[in-house]
Design a protein around this motif. Structure first.
Motif: not given
Length: 213
Positions: A136-157
């Motif tokens: 997700x982002x705001x209108x001017x692309x100054x803020x991005x939010x990545x929603x992740x599977x935490x375990x998979x994210x922390x054990x990957x690149x």
């Protein structure tokens, strides 16, 4: 026009890898772009050395020599004009000034926005970053939010994905004329199940930190 946007995005990646080793002096940056148009709005960003001058009818964007290392400037100018930019001038210091109508500048910004949206989609759908479930982002692309599977994210690149959105977000900010003191792209990574923020990074600060390592 799309070719130019792609070139600029690639150039920004190169600049990120180089860090601050070849940052131009402040005086040189300040003199890279100027306009004599009456009632001119001038905005300047020194992060990456991009200057944006907005006159009544035209917009001038000057990119520093570091964007074009190893490039034939005559070819750069020819390609820009072939893409319908309007005018492109290779300056004595190796920088290139693009002069375009406000409508062309608007078109370029729309293409950059499309590039950001494409990047967001690819992160989720390409399969290259399987832990990322949404962006997700705001209108001017100054803020991005990545929603992740935490375990998979922390054990990957998959954390490298933050660089992709940081780059395209910074590029959009630069060409929209955000002043250097205000240039900031925040990327937050949150657990898709709990909404807890796992980590965050700020661009272009992250590029500066990499350059110092």
């Amino acid at each position: 026009m799309k070719k130019l946007v792609a070139l600029l995005a690639a150039s920004l990646l190169v600049l990120g890898a180089c860090g601050n080793e070849e940052t131009a002096p402040a005086e040189e940056i300040e003199n890279q772009a100027s306009t004599e148009t009456v009632d001119t709005e001038e905005t300047e960003s020194e992060e990456g050395g991009v200057n944006v001058d907005k006159g009544l009818f035209n917009v001038e964007v000057t990119l520093p020599a570091s964007f074009f290392e190893g490039e034939d400037l005559a070819e750069v100018v020819a390609n820009a004009e072939a893409d319908g930019i309007g005018e492109a001038t290779a300056n004595d210091d190796g920088s290139v000034t693009y002069k375009m109508s406000k409508s062309k500048h608007k078109e370029m910004m729309e293409e950059m926005a499309a590039s950001v949206e494409e990047t967001k989609t690819d992160l989720v759908e390409s399969g290259d970053f399987p832990s990322i479930k949404g962006v997700e982002t705001n209108k001017d692309y100054s803020h991005f939010t990545l929603s992740v599977d935490r375990e998979a994210f922390e054990n990957s690149f998959d954390g490298f994905a933050t660089m992709s959105v940081g780059m395209v977000g910074t590029l959009y900010q630069l060409f929209s004329g955000v002043q250097s003191d205000d240039l900031e792209v925040l990327i937050e990574v949150k657990d898709v199940d709990t909404d807890e923020v796992i980590s965050s990074v700020v661009y272009p600060e992250a590029l500066e930190d990499m350059g110092e390592e």
